[in-house]
Design a protein around this motif. Structure first.
Motif, short mmCIF file in Angstrom:
data_model
loop_
_atom_site.label_atom_id
_atom_site.label_comp_id
_atom_site.label_asym_id
_atom_site.label_seq_id
_atom_site.Cartn_x
_atom_site.Cartn_y
_atom_site.Cartn_z
N UNK A 1 0.84 -1.20 0.00
CA UNK A 1 0.00 0.00 0.00
C UNK A 1 0.88 1.25 0.00
N UNK A 2 1.97 1.21 0.78
CA UNK A 2 2.89 2.35 0.81
C UNK A 2 3.52 2.57 -0.57
N UNK A 3 3.94 1.48 -1.21
CA UNK A 3 4.54 1.58 -2.55
C UNK A 3 3.54 2.21 -3.51
N UNK A 4 2.30 1.75 -3.46
CA UNK A 4 1.26 2.27 -4.35
C UNK A 4 1.00 3.75 -4.06
N UNK A 5 0.85 4.11 -2.79
CA UNK A 5 0.54 5.50 -2.45
C UNK A 5 1.66 6.43 -2.92
N UNK A 6 2.89 6.01 -2.74
CA UNK A 6 4.02 6.86 -3.08
C UNK A 6 4.25 7.00 -4.58
N UNK A 7 3.82 6.02 -5.36
CA UNK A 7 4.18 6.02 -6.78
C UNK A 7 3.02 6.22 -7.75
N UNK A 8 1.80 6.28 -7.24
CA UNK A 8 0.65 6.46 -8.13
C UNK A 8 0.24 7.94 -8.15
N UNK A 9 -0.16 8.45 -9.33
CA UNK A 9 -0.61 9.85 -9.41
C UNK A 9 -1.74 10.12 -8.42
N UNK A 10 -1.73 11.29 -7.81
CA UNK A 10 -2.74 11.65 -6.81
C UNK A 10 -3.28 13.04 -7.09
#
Length: 198
Positions: A157-166
């Motif tokens: 989840x941390x990897x996704x949050x840090x690397x996905x456009x927001x």
């Protein structure tokens, strides 16, 4: 196999969820030579059908939310693993150090919540987004990782949050936006607030 089992199998295939039954600890099925569904636990098909259709006001049209989430997680993990990452061996090459020295440094950084590592198929994977070209922890990403990992956030989840456009960072991934002086404080604050909700 009863018609119910066949219908259930077809329904799950139509939702794209058939491949995720085992991961959810549910009975699975294969197709025989004639294309019929063959369930691993045929006596649990009725129970499985009730379980998967138990949510919502119209059970016959319900979508198994938990299974959808597992499928979404699996797709996201596959997407993340398509981005650059290192093993101890490949990271040691980049760093110009021994595998043992690299393993020690990685675990020390992991213990202090400054590096994100994940177990994948029996090996440790170090996502590349958090490292410099020399294989060291990016000093601008470590402050994002520390609160998230210290709070016990799932590493995927941390990897996704840090690397996905927001939306928060105007369509940029937090790990990228943190390099923008105008967004640095916003991203750091967002990481702390997210950690507080874990």
């Amino acid at each position: 196999m009863s018609a119910d089992g066949e219908e259930l199998a077809t329904w799950l295939e139509g939702l794209g969820l058939a491949d995720h039954l085992a991961e959810a600890g549910l009975p699975t099925f294969t197709r025989d030579g004639d294309g019929r569904a063959v369930w691993t636990e045929p006596d649990r098909v009725d129970e499985l059908d009730r379980l998967l259709r138990s949510e919502g006001s119209e059970p016959e049209h319900a979508v198994p939310v938990a299974l959808v989430l597992i499928a979404r997680q699996a797709r996201l993990r596959a997407t993340l693993l398509e981005t650059p990452w290192f093993t101890y061996e490949t990271l040691a090459e980049v760093r110009g150090t021994s595998v043992d020295a690299t393993r020690y440094a990685v675990h020390k950084a992991d213990q202090t919540h400054r590096l994100l590592i994940l177990p994948v198929e029996g090996r440790t994977v170090v996502p590349a987004f958090q490292l410099t070209d020399e294989g060291e922890v990016r000093p601008d990403v470590a402050p994002l990782l520390e609160p998230l990992l210290a709070a016990g956030m799932d590493p995927w989840r941390a990897w996704a949050w840090l690397t996905q456009p927001a939306a928060l960072t105007f369509g940029r991934a937090p790990a990228e936006a943190v390099t923008d002086p105008e967004l640095t404080d916003l991203v750091l604050h967002a990481a702390v607030r997210l950690a507080e909700r874990i």
